[in-house]
Scaffold this active site. Structure first.
Site, PDB file in Angstrom:
ATOM      1  N   ARG A 189       0.880  -1.287   0.031  1.00 57.77           N
ATOM      2  CA  ARG A 189       0.054  -0.123   0.010  1.00 57.77           C
ATOM      3  C   ARG A 189       0.660   1.276  -0.015  1.00 57.77           C
ATOM      4  O   ARG A 189       0.450   2.235  -0.579  1.00 57.77           O
ATOM      5  CB  ARG A 189      -0.980  -0.058   1.083  1.00 57.77           C
ATOM      6  CG  ARG A 189      -1.984   1.034   1.192  1.00 57.77           C
ATOM      7  CD  ARG A 189      -3.284   0.883   2.263  1.00 57.77           C
ATOM      8  NE  ARG A 189      -4.075   2.136   1.955  1.00 57.77           N
ATOM      9  CZ  ARG A 189      -5.238   2.221   2.455  1.00 57.77           C
ATOM     10  NH1 ARG A 189      -5.811   1.184   3.178  1.00 57.77           N
ATOM     11  NH2 ARG A 189      -6.122   3.285   2.465  1.00 57.77           N
ATOM     12  N   HIS A 217       4.534  16.194   0.087  1.00 53.40           N
ATOM     13  CA  HIS A 217       4.338  16.952   1.497  1.00 53.40           C
ATOM     14  C   HIS A 217       5.422  17.819   1.742  1.00 53.40           C
ATOM     15  O   HIS A 217       5.056  18.721   2.758  1.00 53.40           O
ATOM     16  CB  HIS A 217       4.550  15.624   2.548  1.00 53.40           C
ATOM     17  CG  HIS A 217       3.035  14.721   2.449  1.00 53.40           C
ATOM     18  ND1 HIS A 217       3.079  13.495   2.976  1.00 53.40           N
ATOM     19  CD2 HIS A 217       1.901  15.219   1.735  1.00 53.40           C
ATOM     20  CE1 HIS A 217       1.802  12.948   2.667  1.00 53.40           C
ATOM     21  NE2 HIS A 217       1.047  13.808   2.213  1.00 53.40           N
TER      22      HIS A 217
HETATM   23  N1  LIG Z   1      -8.252   8.895   3.415  1.00 57.56           N
HETATM   24  C1  LIG Z   1      -7.337   8.756   2.421  1.00 57.56           C
HETATM   25  O1  LIG Z   1      -7.102   7.675   1.899  1.00 57.56           O
HETATM   26  C2  LIG Z   1      -7.100  10.070   1.811  1.00 57.56           C
HETATM   27  C3  LIG Z   1      -6.368   9.957   0.623  1.00 57.56           C
HETATM   28  C4  LIG Z   1      -6.018  11.413   0.021  1.00 57.56           C
HETATM   29  C5  LIG Z   1      -6.503  12.470   0.456  1.00 57.56           C
HETATM   30  N2  LIG Z   1      -6.989  12.551   1.816  1.00 57.56           N
HETATM   31  C6  LIG Z   1      -7.415  13.735   2.608  1.00 57.56           C
HETATM   32  O2  LIG Z   1      -8.468  14.376   1.734  1.00 57.56           O
HETATM   33  C7  LIG Z   1      -8.374  15.836   1.996  1.00 57.56           C
HETATM   34  C8  LIG Z   1      -8.442  16.576   0.779  1.00 57.56           C
HETATM   35  O3  LIG Z   1      -9.698  16.241  -0.022  1.00 57.56           O
HETATM   36  P1  LIG Z   1     -10.284  17.188  -1.107  1.00 57.56           P
HETATM   37  O4  LIG Z   1      -8.831  17.483  -2.281  1.00 57.56           O
HETATM   38  O5  LIG Z   1     -11.334  16.670  -1.614  1.00 57.56           O
HETATM   39  O6  LIG Z   1     -10.246  18.531  -0.239  1.00 57.56           O
HETATM   40  P2  LIG Z   1     -11.518  19.250   0.407  1.00 57.56           P
HETATM   41  O7  LIG Z   1     -12.599  18.238   1.119  1.00 57.56           O
HETATM   42  O8  LIG Z   1     -11.024  20.235   1.058  1.00 57.56           O
HETATM   43  O9  LIG Z   1     -12.222  19.755  -0.922  1.00 57.56           O
HETATM   44  C9  LIG Z   1     -11.793  20.977  -1.718  1.00 57.56           C
HETATM   45  C10 LIG Z   1     -12.727  21.852  -1.756  1.00 57.56           C
HETATM   46  O10 LIG Z   1     -13.911  21.665  -2.697  1.00 57.56           O
HETATM   47  C11 LIG Z   1     -15.268  22.026  -2.106  1.00 57.56           C
HETATM   48  N3  LIG Z   1     -15.977  20.986  -2.731  1.00 57.56           N
HETATM   49  C12 LIG Z   1     -16.104  19.651  -2.447  1.00 57.56           C
HETATM   50  N4  LIG Z   1     -17.233  19.246  -3.440  1.00 57.56           N
HETATM   51  C13 LIG Z   1     -17.435  20.168  -4.090  1.00 57.56           C
HETATM   52  C14 LIG Z   1     -18.099  20.243  -5.189  1.00 57.56           C
HETATM   53  N5  LIG Z   1     -18.919  19.144  -5.602  1.00 57.56           N
HETATM   54  N6  LIG Z   1     -18.342  21.695  -5.849  1.00 57.56           N
HETATM   55  C15 LIG Z   1     -17.902  22.590  -5.419  1.00 57.56           C
HETATM   56  N7  LIG Z   1     -17.103  22.663  -4.333  1.00 57.56           N
HETATM   57  C16 LIG Z   1     -16.837  21.505  -3.753  1.00 57.56           C
HETATM   58  C17 LIG Z   1     -14.489  21.830  -0.529  1.00 57.56           C
HETATM   59  O11 LIG Z   1     -15.804  22.511   0.227  1.00 57.56           O
HETATM   60  C18 LIG Z   1     -13.211  22.520  -0.577  1.00 57.56           C
HETATM   61  O12 LIG Z   1     -13.515  23.863  -0.403  1.00 57.56           O
HETATM   62  C19 LIG Z   1      -7.090  15.919   2.897  1.00 57.56           C
HETATM   63  O13 LIG Z   1      -7.357  16.113   4.207  1.00 57.56           O
HETATM   64  C20 LIG Z   1      -6.229  14.759   2.734  1.00 57.56           C
HETATM   65  O14 LIG Z   1      -5.592  14.404   3.860  1.00 57.56           O
HETATM   66  C21 LIG Z   1      -7.458  11.288   2.256  1.00 57.56           C
END
Ligand SMILES: NC(=O)c1ccc[n+]([C@@H]2O[C@H](COP(=O)([O-])OP(=O)(O)OC[C@H]3O[C@@H](n4cnc5c(N)ncnc54)[C@H](O)[C@@H]3O)[C@@H](O)[C@H]2O)c1
Ligand SMILES: [Zn+2]
Length: 363
Positions: free
Chosen positions: A242, A253
């Site tokens: 993984r 990062h």
């Molecule tokens: N769990 C895991 O395996 C894993 C993997 C990768 C990333 N992550 C985590 O994910 C996070 C990043 O996720 P992200 O990139 O989705 O960021 P995010 O959740 O902050 O979303 C990005 C932006 O888009 C907005 N948004 C969401 N859906 C929308 C839509 N349909 N239309 C308009 N705006 C919308 C959100 O409100 C935010 O402002 C980080 O915290 C990272 O650590 C977790």
């Protein structure tokens, strides 16, 4: 009417679950309910996503005892204080051990909801309704959940799998271009790790993806989820394979932290980070120049940076060393032996890394 375009399974024995990909899945009450074993449902979302999609999801779940928590938007709220708001709402509404949490939003909402579900009353049901491309191809699949601590990102968390993932590609219609590109970084990553055929498909279809053509999006999301599901099924808790999913992430990062959170989006840093991994692999004699050029042009075509910002090599190296991929003092990196041939390794001369970083970041 909803339209199912693809479905696949994350194979984890009794914790296996389906991923549905299609159009208007947000309104498909029947399909959603089939994976909600309770009448109590708490939808967790944020202030940006709620006005766009919350009412539709609530409508699809009409008849159930549905409540919602609307969190503030942003990575800076992915913390224990904000998490507490979810527990508050659940306790105020007297939600019991059989209840279901539904994550409606990007990766931030999904990671927090999953952790709340893992811990509320020692674990309740949860489903994912990801609305960013990044969440649809990466964070909603695989069961990593958690929040940030002031001393480190994702430092408090748990492995906890959802009961189902509902990917409604129409939600991408409202996503800002910059966020779409950030999600494409993770899509490219899957091709580079072990799917050269998908990498070649992306070279042909990047423009269609950026125009958000539904068929192209559905294919890219399906292939990405399938690639991730395979790796997760082999190594759920990141004992080995993984770790390949971290391609571009140790460099990335360092960029994110070095620039201050929010300056560079995660996916932008990963885009530049994958190009750095490619160039470093080339420097070690593992990857030919033509492959490096293909990688750089695909990343650029996705609307992502291919070069890091100016950061002194010493600082870059120090930032890479605090990444949690360091084991027993040895920095391990995901490097490339070819397109679709990523390896996790500490077997490289560490002084080469310093020279490389000096050449890259102009430090
Ligand atoms: N769990 C895991 O395996 C894993 C993997 C990768 C990333 N992550 C985590 O994910 C996070 C990043 O996720 P992200 O990139 O989705 O960021 P995010 O959740 O902050 O979303 C990005 C932006 O888009 C907005 N948004 C969401 N859906 C929308 C839509 N349909 N239309 C308009 N705006 C919308 C959100 O409100 C935010 O402002 C980080 O915290 C990272 O650590 C977790
Ligand atoms: Zn990532």
């Amino acid at each position: 009417m909803s339209q199912l375009m693809a479905s696949l399974e994350v194979a984890l024995g009794e914790r296996s679950y389906p991923i549905y990909i299609g159009r208007h899945l947000l309104d498909d009450g029947q399909r959603l309910r089939a994976h909600i074993p309770s009448s109590q449902v708490m939808v967790i979302t944020n202030e940006v996503v709620a006005p766009l999609y919350l009412e539709r999801l609530e409508k699809a779940l009409a008849g159930l005892d549905v409540a919602a928590v609307v969190l503030p938007d942003g990575e800076q709220y992915k913390d224990l204080d904000t998490l507490n708001r979810i527990y508050d709402a659940l306790l105020e509404r007297r939600f019991d051990r059989g209840c279901t949490l539904a994550a409606l939003g990007g990766g931030v909402v999904g990671d927090m909801t999953g952790f709340a579900a893992a811990t509320y009353q020692r674990g309740v049901h949860f489903i994912q309704v990801p609305t960013t491309l990044l969440a649809q191809v990466d964070s909603s699949v695989g069961g990593k959940t958690g929040v940030n601590h002031p001393l480190g990102k994702n430092m408090i968390g748990a492995f906890y799998q959802p009961r189902a993932v509902f990917i409604d590609i129409d939600t991408l219609g409202t996503l800002p271009d910059r966020e779409l590109s950030a999600g494409l970084a993770e899509v490219i990553k899957y091709g580079l790790i072990d799917d050269p055929e998908f990498f070649a498909w992306l070279e042909e279809n990047m423009e269609a993806l950026r125009r958000r053509e539904p068929a192209a999006l559905a294919h890219a999301i399906e292939r990405s989820c399938a690639d991730k599901a395979r790796v997760v099924a082999e190594d759920e808790r990141e004992a080995g394979r993984r770790a390949l999913l971290n391609l571009g992430h140790t460099f990335g990062h360092a960029i994110e932290t070095g620039m201050g959170y929010g300056e560079w989006l995660h996916g932008e840093a990963v885009g530049a980070g994958m190009c750095m991994a490619a160039r470093f692999s080339h420097r070690l004699g593992w990857l030919d120049a033509e492959a490096v050029a293909r990688i750089e042009s695909l990343v650029a075509a996705a609307g992502l940076p291919t070069r890091p910002p100016p950061l002194a090599a010493e600082r870059f190296e120090a930032l890479m060393a605090v990444d949690k991929k360091v084991q027993q003092g040895q920095l391990r990196l995901v490097l490339l032996r070819g397109i679709g041939q990523a390896v996790v390794t500490a077997q490289f001369p560490q002084e080469q890394l310093r020279l490389f970083l000096e050449a890259e970041a102009g430090g």
